[in-house]
Enzyme design. Structure first.
Site, PDB file in Angstrom:
ATOM      1  N   LYS A  22       0.831  -1.202   0.000  1.00 30.22           N
ATOM      2  CA  LYS A  22       0.000   0.000   0.000  1.00 30.22           C
ATOM      3  C   LYS A  22       0.871   1.260   0.000  1.00 30.22           C
ATOM      4  CE  LYS A  22      -1.780   1.637   4.027  1.00 30.22           C
ATOM      5  NZ  LYS A  22      -1.452   3.062   4.198  1.00 30.22           N
ATOM      6  N   ASN A  23       1.850   1.281   0.898  1.00 28.18           N
ATOM      7  CA  ASN A  23       2.629   2.510   1.071  1.00 28.18           C
ATOM      8  C   ASN A  23       3.579   2.801  -0.094  1.00 28.18           C
ATOM      9  OD1 ASN A  23       1.328   2.967   3.435  1.00 28.18           O
ATOM     10  ND2 ASN A  23       3.089   2.549   4.774  1.00 28.18           N
ATOM     11  N   CYS A 116      -5.237   8.287   9.795  1.00 31.23           N
ATOM     12  CA  CYS A 116      -5.250   7.541  11.057  1.00 31.23           C
ATOM     13  C   CYS A 116      -5.139   8.505  12.236  1.00 31.23           C
ATOM     14  CB  CYS A 116      -4.064   6.596  11.125  1.00 31.23           C
ATOM     15  SG  CYS A 116      -4.291   5.044  10.284  1.00 31.23           S
ATOM     16  N   ARG A 121       0.663  14.185  13.732  1.00 33.62           N
ATOM     17  CA  ARG A 121       1.096  13.976  12.352  1.00 33.62           C
ATOM     18  C   ARG A 121       0.997  15.228  11.490  1.00 33.62           C
ATOM     19  NH1 ARG A 121      -1.010   8.262  10.176  1.00 33.62           N
ATOM     20  NH2 ARG A 121       1.007   8.179   9.190  1.00 33.62           N
ATOM     21  N   PRO A 122       1.781  16.240  11.810  1.00 27.89           N
ATOM     22  CA  PRO A 122       1.750  17.459  10.998  1.00 27.89           C
ATOM     23  C   PRO A 122       2.428  17.251   9.634  1.00 27.89           C
ATOM     24  CG  PRO A 122       3.450  17.606  12.685  1.00 27.89           C
ATOM     25  CD  PRO A 122       2.760  16.289  12.884  1.00 27.89           C
ATOM     26  N   VAL A 123       2.304  18.252   8.757  1.00 26.99           N
ATOM     27  CA  VAL A 123       2.970  18.176   7.450  1.00 26.99           C
ATOM     28  C   VAL A 123       3.931  19.353   7.272  1.00 26.99           C
ATOM     29  CG1 VAL A 123       1.258  16.774   6.249  1.00 26.99           C
ATOM     30  CG2 VAL A 123       0.954  19.247   6.348  1.00 26.99           C
ATOM     31  N   ASP A 124       4.394  19.892   8.412  1.00 29.13           N
ATOM     32  CA  ASP A 124       5.262  21.065   8.363  1.00 29.13           C
ATOM     33  C   ASP A 124       6.556  20.813   7.571  1.00 29.13           C
ATOM     34  OD1 ASP A 124       5.632  19.311  10.626  1.00 29.13           O
ATOM     35  OD2 ASP A 124       7.235  20.641  11.280  1.00 29.13           O
ATOM     36  N   ASP A 310       4.778   0.403  12.072  1.00 29.39           N
ATOM     37  CA  ASP A 310       3.588  -0.258  11.528  1.00 29.39           C
ATOM     38  C   ASP A 310       3.484  -1.731  11.939  1.00 29.39           C
ATOM     39  OD1 ASP A 310       2.752   2.064  10.360  1.00 29.39           O
ATOM     40  OD2 ASP A 310       3.280   1.520   8.306  1.00 29.39           O
ATOM     41  N   ILE A 332       7.978   6.722  17.093  1.00 26.93           N
ATOM     42  CA  ILE A 332       7.624   7.490  15.887  1.00 26.93           C
ATOM     43  C   ILE A 332       6.342   8.308  16.085  1.00 26.93           C
ATOM     44  CG2 ILE A 332       7.160   7.377  13.396  1.00 26.93           C
ATOM     45  CD1 ILE A 332       9.936   6.383  14.010  1.00 26.93           C
ATOM     46  N   ARG A 402      -8.503  -0.601   4.725  1.00 29.93           N
ATOM     47  CA  ARG A 402      -7.621   0.403   4.119  1.00 29.93           C
ATOM     48  C   ARG A 402      -6.286  -0.223   3.719  1.00 29.93           C
ATOM     49  NH1 ARG A 402      -6.129   5.036   7.703  1.00 29.93           N
ATOM     50  NH2 ARG A 402      -4.883   5.370   5.870  1.00 29.93           N
TER      51      ARG A 402
END
Ligand code: UD1
Length: 422
Positions: A22-23, A116, A121-124, A310, A332, A402
């Site tokens: 998937k990833n 999730c 879980r930022p996207v900075d 994971d 993580i 998912r």
């Protein structure tokens, strides 16, 4: 909403054809945005996240054709460069459209992602890196608005980017964006995950110039244009690891087909420590468990090649049945112990302090009604259910859908008793 009913206690025997990752598949499909020529992708897993990605790409104007495990993508007619909240909210990886849209069209508006619920879980890091490459970015009403209007030829500018934290999708986003930038981009402290490498291989076959894949320094020399290509997605490391973990608690013997054992070393070592025989051939891993003893294994998650976050929840399901105590430390994500409460309802003994779970093994688990809270947490409940006495009902298995292709079918083929209740 679908549920899974599991009657525990059966040993697992047989072969498992491991699906495409998937990833790896998600960024690979999204890379289609970078070219006006056709991509042909094989070994695409049939998963909810893949459907979500195809809906998002179609919204932009990409012609996506999915047929079983094959996918063709044609982004020659992209008309929209905006990814709305309704499409982005269910899948955090949607943020991956930002780099490619910006690189090819010089503008992008992308909703801040959901996904999730395993931490902030930022996207900075994604945003900071694109800004360093010259993009003008504003965050407005929950949207990232990015533009290259002010730059020569509407192009991102290659530069040195140091990622403060190793980020898988962050590295992928920047790597994709940099393929069409002017000049050379260096990503320092890049993610080394095999899925990043798989995306890099596709980009190279599309005509990109990338060096250092699989290392923490990736160099991308921008090119004028990318072309059509064919690619087969790598195997799913986490799916493979999940089936391995299942055999540890049920006993039996299974062979995973279509895998690359060298990319699973940290997981295989821990599986062996738990007290099973593991033998690897070129594209196969066989796991044999013919006694009842499970050794407790301490786990500390980390970036590749360390033990994957994971796989943390699935190893918790091993440790709760081990003969002794163990510590599971998550480094993580800050909120990734949501499976603990559900496992405790099945009889597990787990005490969480900060980012470490202290586990005392118990002799047996009892089936119960439990709720899936995120993708990998769901997998740990399935594993626990396979080992538990009696019936386990897992609710909200859309999380499981998912990321696990035909999980009940694959488990039943191994001798498990799993039923989907609609
Ligand atoms: C990817 C995987 C996910 C896996 C995770 C870690 C995909 C689609 N998903 O998620 O299955 O669990 O890697 O291996 O490939 N961070 C920031 N700022 C950012 C980006 C990340 O602070 O801009 C932090 C995150 O909150 C987290 C850490 O960095 O604590 C690593 O996250 P990252 O590697 O980015 O995870 P994803 O790429 O979202």
């Amino acid at each position: 909403m679908d549920k899974l009913k599991i009657i525990g206690g059966n040993k697992l025997y047989g072969d498992v054809a491991v699906s495409g990752a998937k990833n790896a598949a998600l960024p690979i499909l999204i890379a289609s945005i970078l070219t006006d020529e056709k991509l042909e992708i094989e070994n695409v897993p049939e998963l909810k996240d893949i459907l979500t990605t195809s809906v998002l790409l179609r919204h932009l104007g990409v012609d996506v054709r999915l047929y079983k495990n094959s996918c063709t993508l044609d982004a020659s007619q992209v008309a929209i460069t905006e990814a709305p909240y309704e499409l982005v909210k269910t899948m955090r990886a949607s943020i991956l459209v930002l780099g490619p849209l910006l690189a090819r069209f010089g503008k992008a508006v992308v909703s801040l992602p959901g996904g999730c619920s395993i931490g902030a879980r930022p996207v900075d890091l994604h945003i900071k890196a694109l800004e360093k490459m010259g993009a003008k970015i504003n965050i407005h009403n929950g949207y990232i608005e990015a533009s290259l209007k002010h730059l020569p030829n509407n192009k991102l500018q290659g530069c040195k980017i140091f990622m403060d934290q190793v980020s898988v999708t962050g590295t992928e986003n920047i790597m994709m964006a940099a393929t069409l930038a002017s000049g050379t981009t260096y990503i320092e402290n890049a993610a080394r995950e095999p899925e990043v490498e798989d995306l890099g291989k596709l980009l190279i076959s599309m005509g990109a110039s990338i060096k250092g894949l699989g290392t923490d320094l990736i160099q991308i020399d921008g090119v004028e244009k990318l072309f059509g290509a064919k690619h087969s997605v790598m195997f799913d490391r986490i799916e493979a690891g999940t089936y391995m973990a299942a055999v540890v608690v049920t006993g039996g013997e299974i062979t995973l087909k279509g895998v690359n054992p060298s990319q699973l070393e940290s997981v295989i070592e821990k599986i062996k420590d738990a007290g099973v025989d593991v033998s690897c051939k070129n594209n196969e891993i066989t796991i044999l468990k013919n006694n009842n003893k499970i050794n407790p294994v301490n786990i500390r998650t980390g970036v590749y090649p360390s033990f994957p976050t994971d796989m943390q929840a699935q190893f918790m399901a091993i440790n709760i049945l081990a003969q002794g105590s163990s510590e599971v430390t998550e480094t993580i994500f800050e909120n990734r112990f949501m499976h603990v409460q559900e496992l405790v309802r099945m009889g597990a003994s787990i005490d969480v302090k900060g980012n470490t779970a202290f586990v005392k093994g118990v002799n047996c688990l009892e089936g119960a009604s439990v709720m899936a809270t995120d993708l990998r947490a769901s997998a740990s409940l399935v594993i626990a259910g396979l080992a538990a006495k009696g019936e386990t009902i897992i609710e909200r298995i859309y999380h499981l859908d998912r990321g696990y292709e035909r999980i009940e079918e694959k488990l039943n083929a191994l001798g498990a008793k799993v039923e989907r209740i609609h």
